[in-house]
Design an enzyme around this catalytic site. Sequence first.
Site, mmCIF file in Angstrom:
data_model
loop_
_atom_site.group_PDB
_atom_site.id
_atom_site.type_symbol
_atom_site.label_atom_id
_atom_site.label_comp_id
_atom_site.label_asym_id
_atom_site.label_seq_id
_atom_site.Cartn_x
_atom_site.Cartn_y
_atom_site.Cartn_z
ATOM 1 N N ASN A 11 27.670 8.253 45.807
ATOM 2 C CA ASN A 11 28.790 8.540 46.689
ATOM 3 C C ASN A 11 28.842 10.058 46.808
ATOM 4 O O ASN A 11 29.157 10.755 45.844
ATOM 5 C CB ASN A 11 30.092 7.984 46.099
ATOM 6 N N GLU A 39 30.369 7.052 51.300
ATOM 7 C CA GLU A 39 31.382 8.040 51.685
ATOM 8 C C GLU A 39 30.712 9.255 52.343
ATOM 9 O O GLU A 39 30.961 10.404 51.981
ATOM 10 C CB GLU A 39 32.247 8.455 50.489
ATOM 11 N N TYR A 113 30.020 0.342 50.132
ATOM 12 C CA TYR A 113 31.172 1.146 49.725
ATOM 13 C C TYR A 113 32.415 0.267 49.822
ATOM 14 O O TYR A 113 33.001 0.099 50.883
ATOM 15 C CB TYR A 113 31.290 2.383 50.616
ATOM 16 N N ASP A 153 29.021 2.436 45.569
ATOM 17 C CA ASP A 153 30.331 2.612 44.956
ATOM 18 C C ASP A 153 31.108 1.331 45.214
ATOM 19 O O ASP A 153 31.661 1.136 46.293
ATOM 20 C CB ASP A 153 31.028 3.829 45.577
ATOM 21 N N ASN A 155 33.710 0.303 43.411
ATOM 22 C CA ASN A 155 35.124 0.557 43.144
ATOM 23 C C ASN A 155 35.787 -0.478 42.245
ATOM 24 O O ASN A 155 36.980 -0.759 42.381
ATOM 25 C CB ASN A 155 35.892 0.698 44.467
ATOM 26 N N ASP A 270 32.011 14.179 43.210
ATOM 27 C CA ASP A 270 32.761 13.697 42.053
ATOM 28 C C ASP A 270 32.122 12.451 41.456
ATOM 29 O O ASP A 270 32.547 11.971 40.401
ATOM 30 C CB ASP A 270 34.231 13.438 42.396
ATOM 31 N N HIS A 271 31.086 11.915 42.110
ATOM 32 C CA HIS A 271 30.277 10.823 41.571
ATOM 33 C C HIS A 271 28.916 11.379 41.140
ATOM 34 O O HIS A 271 28.437 12.376 41.694
ATOM 35 C CB HIS A 271 30.039 9.746 42.623
#
Length: 282
Positions: A11, A39, A113, A153, A155, A270-271
């Site tokens: 991501n 993303e 995603y 991702d 989630n 951030d991933h």
Amino acid sequence: MSRTVRIASVNVNGIRAAARKGMNSWLENAGVDILTLQEVRGTAEHLAAALPGWHIHEDEALQKGRAGVAIASHEAPSMVRKDLGGDDFDSKGRWIEADFSIEGEHLTVVSAYVYTGEDGTPKQDAKYAFLDAMTERMPQLASDGSLALITGDLNVGHRELDIKNWRGNLKKAGFLRRERAYFDSFLAAEGEHITRIDESAGVGLGWTDVGRTFHGDVDGPYSWWSNRGQAFDTNTGWRIDYHLASAPLAARVTGYSIVRAPSWDTRWSDHAPVIADYSFGV
């Protein structure tokens, strides 16, 4: 002749920002053959500028600056599909499949995603609808012993091992029992009747969580850290980025890693990238 193919998923939290912060420097030395992105938050032109020389297929979200998935590869895929679910279901910017021919074998790679969700809101309803659509598609991808891989991702932290602060997140999207129950079904033996973590009945689809299988029952390793506080520095993370492999492909795994940046200020997302090596022509 056997060949190892390296597939990485990440991501990027915006392809333009990731490229600006150092994604390409990492790619130059990563030895990646197929790269799946989530993303993206950009256009085909932004992807082409960020990944020169790659074959790129993307699915943009309808809303600008949101979501977006892509698959980039050194060798062009033979076919690409972008639809998930029925006509009444919107998967734009969240699901793309690409077929590859590798050493005479057929491989399908997915970049997914899943919605973040928010318990008790329409956002969570959309997340469950997406997971329902995945549940329907996964047996089709894995039919007749096919080599198939779902990356991205997703989630959801499936187990307590997948979230550092799992006790504090039991009632939050990403670790709700109903979400985790889907993964119980994804990963149970094909056709096995099970009682899932939310006490509902389920039937196993026979896929493999490559990361958990490779690392065993250990905390993490995590793939995402909140930008709040010092989550990265204290390794208070979540493992929500996956390689889910069909059973025949899971038997081909020769390596797996999550590439955690050496420090907070050297991250380009951030991933962290999630990488696995698969053997073909064996």
